[in-house]
Design an enzyme around this catalytic site. Sequence first.
Site, PDB file in Angstrom:
ATOM      1  N   ASP A 107       3.249  45.007  34.025  1.00 19.47           N
ATOM      2  CA  ASP A 107       3.982  44.970  32.764  1.00 19.47           C
ATOM      3  C   ASP A 107       5.482  45.099  33.037  1.00 19.47           C
ATOM      4  OD1 ASP A 107       4.388  45.217  29.898  1.00 19.47           O
ATOM      5  OD2 ASP A 107       4.688  47.358  30.252  1.00 19.47           O
ATOM      6  N   ASP A 109       8.326  45.998  30.104  1.00 22.62           N
ATOM      7  CA  ASP A 109       9.054  46.990  29.316  1.00 22.62           C
ATOM      8  C   ASP A 109       8.383  48.358  29.328  1.00 22.62           C
ATOM      9  OD1 ASP A 109      11.215  45.334  28.151  1.00 22.62           O
ATOM     10  OD2 ASP A 109       9.510  44.209  27.353  1.00 22.62           O
TER      11      ASP A 109
END
Length: 271
Positions: A107, A109
């Site tokens: 991922d 953010d």
Amino acid sequence: MESSIITQVQKEDSVLPSKPGQVKRSSPKKPRSRSIFGALLCCLRSQDAPPPPPAAPDSLLPTEENGMVGKSDLLQTLRYQFYQIPGTCLLPEVIPQDEGKMCVVIDLDETLVHSSFKPINNADFVVPVEIEGTTHQVYVLKRPHVDEFLRRMGELFECILFTASLAKYADPVTDLLDQEGVFRARLFRESCVFHQGCYVKDLSRLGRQLSKTLILDNSPASYIFHPENAVPVVSWFDDLEDAELLHLIPVFEELSRAEDVYAGLGQLRAP
């Protein structure tokens, strides 16, 4: 709407309580500021997202009570079989130098970086993003030890960036973050499955063996279809003393030597 460009969680919801058997990781520290993106949409939810498709009636699917597979297991099996058909999976063929490696979905953010539309004095990057004809500046902070972490991950795994944010923001941020080309592919919001108000990263759509695929994400909603493949990570905002990624390096070094991800994670979670 600015906040719909970047998919983030709110600070007050970011720290998950530890659970028995969870992969060992560093203790989270309280964020110093709550001013950044306080009004962001919660938990991967977006107002402009398309509605989820209607669910099939339970009566049309076999149930666990009658000795057959449950609805969720059946749907995952069907998805996996469909995305093994050439041309239907999200990822290209594995390149020769990654043959034999496990695949790790990472991922962006609150896992590797934190971004804000509000000015940050010590921002590592400032990325212009055009929204409805107006250019906005996005201020990006790199998580401590992210460069070392990505470098080692690239040596051990086939690394894939998978974010629920839009490409117009996430692509230029990743260009600046991944200077060494660790990520073999990048997947954005349109590659997610919209499920019960959340953007879910369905690992069965990748075109990789699930037993050889891991996901590193700060939001459990992102891997709700495959929690047994997940390495959780504490959400990061601005703590410059954070060492989560540094502590995860030996975890992934051990996982890279496992026969499959389930055996590897099972050993790490064992008391």
